[in-house]
Scaffold this motif. Structure first.
Motif, mmCIF file in Angstrom:
data_model
loop_
_atom_site.group_PDB
_atom_site.id
_atom_site.type_symbol
_atom_site.label_atom_id
_atom_site.label_comp_id
_atom_site.label_asym_id
_atom_site.label_seq_id
_atom_site.Cartn_x
_atom_site.Cartn_y
_atom_site.Cartn_z
ATOM 1 N N UNK A 1 0.916 -1.208 -0.296
ATOM 2 C CA UNK A 1 0.080 -0.020 0.072
ATOM 3 C C UNK A 1 0.892 1.177 0.155
ATOM 4 N N UNK A 2 2.065 1.122 0.614
ATOM 5 C CA UNK A 2 2.955 2.322 0.639
ATOM 6 C C UNK A 2 3.594 2.595 -0.684
ATOM 7 N N UNK A 3 3.672 1.540 -1.334
ATOM 8 C CA UNK A 3 4.208 1.668 -2.747
ATOM 9 C C UNK A 3 3.304 2.190 -3.461
ATOM 10 N N UNK B 1 7.260 -0.761 -8.974
ATOM 11 C CA UNK B 1 8.639 -0.975 -8.120
ATOM 12 C C UNK B 1 9.171 0.462 -7.902
ATOM 13 N N UNK B 2 8.920 1.377 -8.878
ATOM 14 C CA UNK B 2 9.427 2.984 -8.519
ATOM 15 C C UNK B 2 8.790 3.348 -7.302
ATOM 16 N N UNK B 3 7.646 3.039 -7.046
ATOM 17 C CA UNK B 3 6.845 3.519 -5.632
ATOM 18 C C UNK B 3 7.700 2.808 -4.705
ATOM 19 N N UNK B 4 7.994 1.650 -4.621
ATOM 20 C CA UNK B 4 8.723 1.007 -3.574
ATOM 21 C C UNK B 4 9.959 1.891 -3.152
ATOM 22 N N UNK B 5 10.718 2.127 -4.099
ATOM 23 C CA UNK B 5 12.048 2.840 -4.381
ATOM 24 C C UNK B 5 11.729 4.149 -3.791
#
Length: 386
Positions: A296-298, A316-320
């Motif tokens: 959800x944070x991603x 994956x951009x959101x995870x980083x």
């Protein structure tokens, strides 16, 4: 049109050859015709790099007074639209120069999608068939892109079987199982040769903090984080490397426990990163920190990127990005200045039916509201929620 095939957990061969077992006896390596084909194939793959400009290093808008700059290395501008274009080029050169990729024989890859898109492109470039073995949950847009580049999609119900199914197909067809999860870290020249790490430092050389305090790189194969971390150590920089890990992935647990044999039952919902096992290309000893990031944070972070910069990027951009925000908040709290770099791994138009769909979030039971508030609160105040 390529035909999608399917395979469940059953039907997979009980005994699967390892990466070192390859069918190579059907080609005479001294045959002039083969040597000419090989030279031409290598030339075409190398020429692709010459036709492609370097990817952009974008600056995320943060208050100047913070004394911290956040950069996003936009790998979505590669010809096949993702960070995996670099990896696919390296894997094809590695396979060709090792004599593993042969005329007429298919290249087969286990993938969550983006690597397969890029490999389908390079397979078409040199004129060999390509088969992507992927989880059935892979986004429809990725399967369409693979087919657009001439590849076939072999979909499996259990993400954990992609390795065995790929090896079996290679054995049955006499093809080459590319095995990105084993060869990503060795196929890429981590000492330089315009790899992603060298590119980042070259692009930062005129910025106010040319040596980043942190580089944040998510892990799918682990090859990118290995390349960046090795380059940092080789060049004797003080930069620290953080690898965020999504839910339903084993990199974080294996890193914390020092156990490369950890596994998990479910596949990652963040396509392109997160694996049910710690992959051979992940080099835990080279990196400095890992974070476990809620899915959800991603999603909240990648949507914040669209609001703040008008850029729609993959999950994956959101995870980083979430991890980068947290690191910046820690730097602010400690009174430190400097720069942080993370990656835009691929474009968000591949995930309109997932991370940008409220219906998909509801189906997944995913509430991003508290994480969206946390991101906006951080961007407004610099404070990280406790």
């Amino acid at each position: 049109m390529a035909v999608r095939q399917s395979a469940g957990a059953g039907g997979v061969a009980d005994e699967v050859p390892g990466p070192a077992v390859r069918r190579t006896a059907d080609v005479d390596r001294s045959d002039p015709g083969y040597r000419e084909w090989l030279k031409e194939a290598v030339r075409k793959v190398q020429a692709d790099a010459n036709r492609s400009a370097d990817t952009h290093l974008l600056r995320f808008p943060l208050p100047e007074a913070w004394g911290i700059d956040l950069y996003l290395k936009d790998e979505s501008t590669h010809p096949t639209g993702s960070l995996k274009h670099r990896l696919a080029r390296s894997l094809f050169l590695y396979g060709l120069c090792n004599g593993w990729i042969r005329p007429g024989a298919p290249v087969i890859e286990a993938s969550s999608g983006s690597t397969a898109v890029s490999e389908a492109y390079f397979a078409g470039l040199i004129g060999v068939p390509f088969i992507a073995v992927m989880p059935r949950t892979t986004s429809a847009q990725k399967t369409r892109l693979i087919e657009f580049h001439g590849g076939q999609c072999h979909l499996v119900d259990d993400p954990r079987t992609v390795y065995e199914v790929s090896a079996r197909l290679a054995r049955e067809t006499g093809g080459h199982y590319m095995d990105q999860f084993t060869y990503a870290e060795r196929a890429t020249d981590w000492r330089g040769n315009n790899n992603i790490a060298e590119s980042i430092y070259q692009q930062l050389r005129l910025e106010r903090y040319p040596e980043p305090a942190w580089i944040v790189a998510t892990a799918g194969t682990g090859g990118t984080s290995a390349t960046i971390a090795r380059y940092v150590h080789y060049m004797q920089y003080d930069t620290l490397v953080c690898v965020p890990d999504p839910e339903n992935s084993c990199f974080f647990d294996g890193w914390v426990a020092g156990d490369p044999e950890v596994s998990c039952e479910s596949g990652s919902r963040i396509e392109g990163i997160g694996r049910p096992r710690m992959e051979p290309s992940f080099v835990p000893g080279a990196i400095d920190r890992m974070m476990k990031v809620p899915d959800a944070a991603t999603v909240a972070s990648v949507r914040a990127l669209e609001r703040r910069m008008g850029i729609r990027a993959g999950g994956s951009t959101g995870t980083g990005l979430w991890s980068s925000f947290k690191i910046i908040a820690e730097m602010l709290a400690a009174g430190r200045t400097g720069s942080v770099v993370t990656l835009i791994c691929d474009p968000g138009d591949r995930y309109l039916d997932k991370y940008y769909s409220d219906a998909w979030l509801a189906e997944q039971g995913m509430d991003i509201t508290p994480y969206a508030k946390a991101v906006e609160g951080f961007l407004d105040t610099g404070a990280w929620p406790c």
